[in-house]
Design an enzyme around this catalytic site. Structure first.
Site, PDB file in Angstrom:
ATOM      1  N   HIS A  60       0.996  -1.208  -0.100  1.00  0.00           N
ATOM      2  CA  HIS A  60      -0.191   0.027  -0.239  1.00  0.00           C
ATOM      3  C   HIS A  60       1.149   0.592   0.394  1.00  0.00           C
ATOM      4  O   HIS A  60       1.815   1.576   0.779  1.00  0.00           O
ATOM      5  CB  HIS A  60      -0.430  -0.264   1.114  1.00  0.00           C
ATOM      6  CG  HIS A  60      -1.882  -1.165   1.491  1.00  0.00           C
ATOM      7  ND1 HIS A  60      -1.519  -2.290   1.441  1.00  0.00           N
ATOM      8  CD2 HIS A  60      -3.320  -0.847   0.646  1.00  0.00           C
ATOM      9  CE1 HIS A  60      -2.650  -3.135   1.323  1.00  0.00           C
ATOM     10  NE2 HIS A  60      -3.610  -2.304   0.758  1.00  0.00           N
ATOM     11  N   ASP A 103      -8.003  -9.973   0.223  1.00  0.00           N
ATOM     12  CA  ASP A 103      -7.630  -8.478  -0.609  1.00  0.00           C
ATOM     13  C   ASP A 103      -7.153  -7.926   1.179  1.00  0.00           C
ATOM     14  O   ASP A 103      -7.255  -7.962   2.317  1.00  0.00           O
ATOM     15  CB  ASP A 103      -9.000  -8.048  -1.265  1.00  0.00           C
ATOM     16  CG  ASP A 103     -10.241  -7.894   0.419  1.00  0.00           C
ATOM     17  OD1 ASP A 103      -9.773  -8.194   1.399  1.00  0.00           O
ATOM     18  OD2 ASP A 103     -11.115  -7.188  -0.618  1.00  0.00           O
ATOM     19  N   SER A 104      -7.124  -6.692   0.747  1.00  0.00           N
ATOM     20  CA  SER A 104      -6.529  -5.833   2.046  1.00  0.00           C
ATOM     21  C   SER A 104      -7.459  -5.479   3.478  1.00  0.00           C
ATOM     22  O   SER A 104      -6.754  -5.521   4.360  1.00  0.00           O
ATOM     23  CB  SER A 104      -6.883  -3.849   1.322  1.00  0.00           C
ATOM     24  OG  SER A 104      -6.027  -3.938  -0.098  1.00  0.00           O
TER      25      SER A 104
END
Length: 190
Positions: A60, A103-104
């Protein structure tokens, strides 16, 4: 689990559809300007090598997200998938894939797509490629609605092993951050 079953159903449907088409003219029902797309996808499916994908990292962007936000995100995007790929007559790479990864927010995210990379040979065994992927994915935070997309893609090929990356652009608007993620994955041609 439902999304994994959905991905496998799509793969089986594509396989059944490809098997049902006549081998002499598999793209006969396509609109003329889309026939080259169909023909390349069909060639990749019929002549391509089987691939096994694995993923494990999603960076990120530190210039967009606060340290607190980054700590809340999952950057170990474990997952995997299957695909078919080939190098064409010009040495460029084409791939079809179906993958699923965390996913995140640690939710399972499936994706199916096509990727194209213009490649350059560094030596006999090493190639570098730059191109794009068009895909369909679904995310829990978007009510699992299928989302089409296109992303840049870069890769290094060494013999049967590939390391690839894509950058998922996004928004850095305060309180509405999304995207801005460097996603890394690998592939082994079987």
């Amino acid at each position: 689990m439902k999304r994994l079953i959905s991905c496998l159903t799509i793969i089986c449907a594509l396989n059944a559809s490809a098997a049902a088409e006549t081998t002499s003219n598999p793209c006969s029902r396509w609109i003329s300007f889309l026939k080259p797309v169909c023909q390349r996808i069909h060639q990749t499916w019929a002549e391509g090598h089987d691939d096994m994908y694995f993923s494990g990292y999603a960076w990120h962007n530190r210039y967009v997200y606060s340290n607190e936000k980054i700590k809340s995100y999952n950057e170990t995007a474990w997952g995997g998938g299957l695909g078919k790929s080939l190098f064409d007559e010009k040495g460029n790479w084409h791939g079809l894939y179906a993958i699923a990864f965390l996913d995140s927010h640690r939710h399972l995210e499936p994706a199916v797509g096509y990727a194209y990379l213009k490649t350059a040979s560094v030596n006999k065994d090493l190639k570098a490629g730059l191109g794009y992927s068009v895909l369909v994915t679904s995310r829990v935070d978007y009510d699992n609605v299928p989302i089409p997309g296109a992303l840049p893609w870069a890769a290094l090929f060494y013999k049967r092993i590939t390391i690839a990356a894509t950058y998922i652009p996004g928004s850095s608007r305060e309180g509405h951050e999304n995207g801005n993620v460097l996603y890394m994955l690998g592939k082994i041609s079987l």
